[in-house]
Design a protein around this motif. Structure first.
Motif, PDB file in Angstrom:
ATOM      1  N   HIS A  25       0.058  -1.136  -0.292  1.00 49.52           N
ATOM      2  CA  HIS A  25      -0.047  -0.339  -0.094  1.00 49.52           C
ATOM      3  C   HIS A  25       0.997   1.429   0.058  1.00 49.52           C
ATOM      4  O   HIS A  25       0.982   2.161  -0.420  1.00 49.52           O
ATOM      5  CB  HIS A  25      -0.810  -0.402   0.917  1.00 49.52           C
ATOM      6  CG  HIS A  25      -1.859   1.027   1.058  1.00 49.52           C
ATOM      7  ND1 HIS A  25      -1.626   2.330   2.328  1.00 49.52           N
ATOM      8  CD2 HIS A  25      -3.538   1.346   0.979  1.00 49.52           C
ATOM      9  CE1 HIS A  25      -2.507   3.209   1.374  1.00 49.52           C
ATOM     10  NE2 HIS A  25      -3.968   2.340   0.808  1.00 49.52           N
ATOM     11  N   PHE A  26       2.071   1.435   0.698  1.00 45.01           N
ATOM     12  CA  PHE A  26       2.841   2.393   0.698  1.00 45.01           C
ATOM     13  C   PHE A  26       3.318   2.473  -0.253  1.00 45.01           C
ATOM     14  O   PHE A  26       3.751   3.763  -1.160  1.00 45.01           O
ATOM     15  CB  PHE A  26       4.161   1.728   1.883  1.00 45.01           C
ATOM     16  CG  PHE A  26       5.124   3.250   1.722  1.00 45.01           C
ATOM     17  CD1 PHE A  26       4.531   4.075   2.066  1.00 45.01           C
ATOM     18  CD2 PHE A  26       6.480   2.240   1.695  1.00 45.01           C
ATOM     19  CE1 PHE A  26       6.097   5.713   2.008  1.00 45.01           C
ATOM     20  CE2 PHE A  26       7.553   3.555   0.978  1.00 45.01           C
ATOM     21  CZ  PHE A  26       7.024   4.496   1.742  1.00 45.01           C
ATOM     22  N   GLN A  27       3.964   1.493  -1.042  1.00 52.28           N
ATOM     23  CA  GLN A  27       4.506   1.584  -2.762  1.00 52.28           C
ATOM     24  C   GLN A  27       3.776   2.330  -3.945  1.00 52.28           C
ATOM     25  O   GLN A  27       4.178   3.572  -4.321  1.00 52.28           O
ATOM     26  CB  GLN A  27       5.292   0.319  -3.350  1.00 52.28           C
ATOM     27  CG  GLN A  27       6.189  -0.471  -2.358  1.00 52.28           C
ATOM     28  CD  GLN A  27       6.643  -1.126  -3.207  1.00 52.28           C
ATOM     29  OE1 GLN A  27       6.423  -2.072  -3.731  1.00 52.28           O
ATOM     30  NE2 GLN A  27       7.612  -2.200  -1.957  1.00 52.28           N
ATOM     31  N   LYS A  28       2.638   1.931  -3.618  1.00 58.96           N
ATOM     32  CA  LYS A  28       1.298   2.004  -3.722  1.00 58.96           C
ATOM     33  C   LYS A  28       1.286   4.376  -3.920  1.00 58.96           C
ATOM     34  O   LYS A  28       1.211   4.812  -4.791  1.00 58.96           O
ATOM     35  CB  LYS A  28      -0.196   2.049  -4.354  1.00 58.96           C
ATOM     36  CG  LYS A  28      -1.516   2.213  -4.773  1.00 58.96           C
ATOM     37  CD  LYS A  28      -2.672   1.397  -4.540  1.00 58.96           C
ATOM     38  CE  LYS A  28      -3.755   2.280  -5.549  1.00 58.96           C
ATOM     39  NZ  LYS A  28      -3.918   3.495  -4.423  1.00 58.96           N
ATOM     40  N   TRP A  29       1.060   4.196  -2.461  1.00 56.85           N
ATOM     41  CA  TRP A  29       0.511   5.791  -2.132  1.00 56.85           C
ATOM     42  C   TRP A  29       2.087   6.740  -2.748  1.00 56.85           C
ATOM     43  O   TRP A  29       2.153   8.229  -3.221  1.00 56.85           O
ATOM     44  CB  TRP A  29       1.077   5.860  -0.553  1.00 56.85           C
ATOM     45  CG  TRP A  29       0.489   7.064  -0.085  1.00 56.85           C
ATOM     46  CD1 TRP A  29      -0.482   8.114   0.263  1.00 56.85           C
ATOM     47  CD2 TRP A  29       2.137   8.086   0.543  1.00 56.85           C
ATOM     48  NE1 TRP A  29      -0.018   9.003   0.678  1.00 56.85           N
ATOM     49  CE2 TRP A  29       1.402   9.081   1.298  1.00 56.85           C
ATOM     50  CE3 TRP A  29       3.703   7.328   0.736  1.00 56.85           C
ATOM     51  CZ2 TRP A  29       2.424  10.511   1.458  1.00 56.85           C
ATOM     52  CZ3 TRP A  29       4.187   8.862   1.149  1.00 56.85           C
ATOM     53  CH2 TRP A  29       3.694   9.637   1.772  1.00 56.85           C
ATOM     54  N   VAL A  30       3.107   5.557  -2.661  1.00 59.38           N
ATOM     55  CA  VAL A  30       4.178   6.821  -2.684  1.00 59.38           C
ATOM     56  C   VAL A  30       4.212   6.738  -4.027  1.00 59.38           C
ATOM     57  O   VAL A  30       4.888   8.127  -5.124  1.00 59.38           O
ATOM     58  CB  VAL A  30       5.655   6.213  -2.582  1.00 59.38           C
ATOM     59  CG1 VAL A  30       7.005   6.415  -3.826  1.00 59.38           C
ATOM     60  CG2 VAL A  30       6.134   5.774  -1.660  1.00 59.38           C
ATOM     61  N   ARG A  31       3.876   6.670  -5.423  1.00 66.24           N
ATOM     62  CA  ARG A  31       4.239   6.377  -6.702  1.00 66.24           C
ATOM     63  C   ARG A  31       2.805   8.066  -6.631  1.00 66.24           C
ATOM     64  O   ARG A  31       2.814   8.964  -7.487  1.00 66.24           O
ATOM     65  CB  ARG A  31       2.749   5.223  -7.234  1.00 66.24           C
ATOM     66  CG  ARG A  31       4.376   4.512  -7.468  1.00 66.24           C
ATOM     67  CD  ARG A  31       3.551   3.062  -9.012  1.00 66.24           C
ATOM     68  NE  ARG A  31       2.110   2.273  -7.931  1.00 66.24           N
ATOM     69  CZ  ARG A  31       2.221   1.245  -7.215  1.00 66.24           C
ATOM     70  NH1 ARG A  31       4.124   0.913  -7.263  1.00 66.24           N
ATOM     71  NH2 ARG A  31       1.444   1.001  -6.999  1.00 66.24           N
TER      72      ARG A  31
END
Length: 201
Positions: free
Chosen positions: A96-102
């Protein structure tokens, strides 16, 4: 697209980590609250919910909501239970964090707020780490005022969080030193470092 400049913000229970995160948000920095998102995903993600109930029992949820007092009593009871919860929650939160970073990549830099307990930053590499710290007596006073926890439970959590943390910077939230100027100084530094790291167009 090159990933944005990423900063980890961590600290033990009662250190005031969330207060520091709020200061950075006021300075315009997007902050990912790992703990809050973990609780959200533990409720909304069916696979995580199933794994938690299988590991810690059906009573982990009451009327579809996390039974937080019960889960806390289970997770903090042994290191084995703590590791079991981390195996369930960490990969889900990291994805979920990686999606948020993008989704927030246009910001000068991003911050990931995560409890000292997890002390595990896997997946996306982070550029800098901040540790928020405060004297034990101050932390205990804050927790007693904030949470419905016994002194024994608080000390048990603190004991489990006593692990080495690699930090590039330390913020002292001891109610004696001004917190905002410390955060502002780092904010200016991270903005500068992020600009230097960004490739020329």
């Amino acid at each position: 697209m090159k990933r944005p400049f990423l900063v980890a913000l961590t600290g033990g229970i009662g250190s005031g980590k969330s207060t520091v995160a709020a200061v950075f948000r006021c300075l315009g920095t997007p902050v990912y609250d790992s703990d809050s998102w973990a609780k959200e995903l533990m409720t909304t993600d069916k696979s995580a919910r199933s794994a938690i109930q299988k590991t810690f029992g059906e009573q982990s949820y009451i009327e579809g909501k996390l039974n937080r007092p019960y889960l806390a009593s289970q997770v903090f009871s042994t290191e084995k239970n703590q590791r079991a919860m981390n195996v369930i929650v960490h990969p889900m939160v990291e994805k979920h964090f990686q999606k948020w970073v993008r989704e927030n990549a246009s910001a000068p830099y991003l911050m990931k707020e995560s409890a000292l307990l997890s002390n595990s930053f896997v997946g996306i590499e982070l550029d800098k780490r901040i540790l928020v710290t405060a004297p034990e007596e101050v932390r205990i006073r804050r927790i007693l005022k904030r949470d419905n926890r016994s002194l024994e439970e608080i000390r048990k959590i603190m004991e489990r969080q006593q692990q080495p943390v690699k930090a590039d910077y330390t913020l002292f939230n001891d109610e004696l030193q001004l917190l905002v100027p410390q955060a502002e100084e780092l904010h200016l530094l991270f903005t500068k470092l992020a600009k230097e790291k960004k490739p020329a167009a």
